[in-house]
Design a protein around this motif. Structure first.
Motif, PDB file in Angstrom:
ATOM      1  N   GLY A  70       0.844  -1.096   0.015  1.00 24.89           N
ATOM      2  CA  GLY A  70      -0.034  -0.035  -0.050  1.00 24.89           C
ATOM      3  C   GLY A  70       0.682   1.296   0.083  1.00 24.89           C
ATOM      4  N   SER A  96       0.199  -5.848  -5.728  1.00 25.08           N
ATOM      5  CA  SER A  96      -0.623  -4.728  -4.877  1.00 25.08           C
ATOM      6  C   SER A  96      -0.282  -3.483  -5.364  1.00 25.08           C
ATOM      7  CB  SER A  96      -0.571  -5.029  -3.773  1.00 25.08           C
ATOM      8  OG  SER A  96      -1.697  -4.362  -2.789  1.00 25.08           O
ATOM      9  N   TYR A 154      -3.179  -3.045  -7.297  1.00 23.64           N
ATOM     10  CA  TYR A 154      -3.911  -1.779  -6.459  1.00 23.64           C
ATOM     11  C   TYR A 154      -4.136  -0.707  -7.511  1.00 23.64           C
ATOM     12  CZ  TYR A 154      -4.818   1.953  -3.005  1.00 23.64           C
ATOM     13  OH  TYR A 154      -5.406   2.996  -2.354  1.00 23.64           O
ATOM     14  N   THR A 202      -7.899   1.773  -8.752  1.00 27.13           N
ATOM     15  CA  THR A 202      -9.218   2.133  -8.067  1.00 27.13           C
ATOM     16  C   THR A 202      -9.832   3.215  -8.885  1.00 27.13           C
ATOM     17  OG1 THR A 202     -10.631   2.507  -6.159  1.00 27.13           O
ATOM     18  CG2 THR A 202      -8.598   3.903  -6.527  1.00 27.13           C
ATOM     19  N   PHE A 258      -9.828   1.622   0.056  1.00 30.70           N
ATOM     20  CA  PHE A 258      -8.826   1.754  -0.966  1.00 30.70           C
ATOM     21  C   PHE A 258      -8.894   3.283  -1.580  1.00 30.70           C
ATOM     22  CE2 PHE A 258      -9.544  -2.919  -1.902  1.00 30.70           C
ATOM     23  CZ  PHE A 258      -8.415  -3.320  -1.379  1.00 30.70           C
ATOM     24  N   TRP A 279      -5.745   5.632  -0.838  1.00 28.92           N
ATOM     25  CA  TRP A 279      -4.846   6.549  -1.703  1.00 28.92           C
ATOM     26  C   TRP A 279      -4.593   7.974  -1.359  1.00 28.92           C
ATOM     27  CZ3 TRP A 279      -1.752   6.422  -5.574  1.00 28.92           C
ATOM     28  CH2 TRP A 279      -1.604   7.439  -6.382  1.00 28.92           C
ATOM     29  N   LEU A 319      -9.943  -6.327  -5.237  1.00 32.88           N
ATOM     30  CA  LEU A 319      -9.321  -5.777  -6.456  1.00 32.88           C
ATOM     31  C   LEU A 319      -9.393  -6.433  -7.677  1.00 32.88           C
ATOM     32  CD1 LEU A 319      -6.038  -4.547  -4.806  1.00 32.88           C
ATOM     33  CD2 LEU A 319      -7.947  -3.166  -5.344  1.00 32.88           C
TER      34      LEU A 319
END
Length: 315
Positions: free
Chosen positions: A83, A164, A196, A198, A216, A220, A261
């Motif tokens: 992340g 990710s 990852y 979105t 998510f 961000w 995801l």
């Protein structure tokens, strides 16, 4: 008298807590292991400093069969997940995974250790990753500071990979390769594992998983506070006008059925095929598995199958 507990400002379960006094508490991914010669695979690893000023560094891996008289090997540049906040290139899960991957695929690997939020907000991780790529490319004529790259790497067979947040970085670095067309190497393909991504508009099961989607999106903005939001091209690749300029010929997208995801992975394939890019993109889906299962259950049948698929992709 005990000191008062500092006021909690932000809390991302299993990731990080940020307190009002500036204290940062990472809730995972803090353990590190040294480089080694792996007793099972014989893969050797060592660490290298890429940029003295920023401290950006990397862990390099070579499989057991390498020697200066053998043909040169493909190069994998790997970006770890977490992340943009937790984990490093030196975390046990990544060290063990890349030992296995370097051995299975017979590739040289550079695992990039970029700076993380919240001490270093995005786009610093992207900038660090590009600096690492350019440092690696500087070895293509055999005169770089790192002998393993000079001696063992075929710079006409370079791959990017990550999981990710690291898959997000791998994609964005491939876009930059396509736009800037740097000299010194050929990017053949990228593998995006549980990427990852979105977007402002929910897709697929995101419509039901409101909490997961919101988490998510919130993460961000935490790691990239100057961002315009979930449709920022860094996190929503389809908003990037250069999406069709992806600088490689093939892509493997890995998704897991129980990973929220996964919809973004399938959508990535659909949009890339429609973009006019012109390469080949495939999806590998693992049923009944969750986010990054292969790192935490590396010996299960599906993790072994994924490892073999990743190796085949690079050969």
């Amino acid at each position: 008298m005990a000191s008062p507990t500092p006021e909690l400002l932000l809390d991302f379960p299993n990731f990080v807590r940020l307190f009002k006094d500036g204290t940062i508490e990472r809730l995972g991914g803090t353990e590190i292991v040294p480089p080694s010669t792996d007793p099972i695979t014989g893969v050797q690893s060592k660490d290298a400093v890429i940029d003295q000023e920023t401290g950006v560094n990397a862990r390099l891996y070579i499989p057991k069969t390498t020697n200066p008289n053998h043909k040169k090997l493909p190069l994998l540049i790997y970006f770890h997940g977490g992340g943009f906040v937790i984990e490093t290139a030196f975390s046990p899960v990544y060290h063990n995974h890349i030992n296995s991957l370097a051995n299975e695929a017979q590739v040289v690997v550079v695992s990039v250790n970029f700076r993380r939020a919240p001490e270093h907000f995005l786009p610093i991780a992207y900038d660090d990753s590009w600096v690492a790529i350019m440092w690696i490319a500087a070895h293509s004529k055999g005169g770089g500071p790192e002998v393993w790259l000079n001696n063992y790497v075929d710079f006409e067979r370079v791959f990017f990979s990550g999981d990710s947040a690291g898959a997000n970085i791998a994609h964005n670095m491939a876009i930059r390769v396509g736009v800037e067309k740097p000299h010194g190497f050929k990017l053949v393909g990228i593998t995006l594992i549980h990427a990852y991504f979105t977007g402002k508009q929910p897709i697929g099961s995101e419509c039901e998983d409101v909490v997961g989607k919101a988490t998510f999106d919130k993460l961000w903005l935490f790691v990239c506070p100057t961002s315009s939001g979930s449709d920022d091209p860094w996190i929503n690749p389809f908003m990037n006008p250069n999406f069709s300029k992806l600088g490689c010929d093939k892509v493997l997208v890995c998704v897991a059925e129980k990973d929220s995801l996964r919809n973004r992975g399938w959508y990535y394939k659909e949009e890339l095929e429609k973009s006019g890019w012109g390469g080949v993109v495939e999806v590998m889906q693992d049923e009944e598995e969750g986010h990054l299962f292969h790192l935490y259950k590396p010996t299960c049948d599906k993790a072994v199958a994924m490892l073999k698929r990743l190796a085949a992709f690079m050969n």
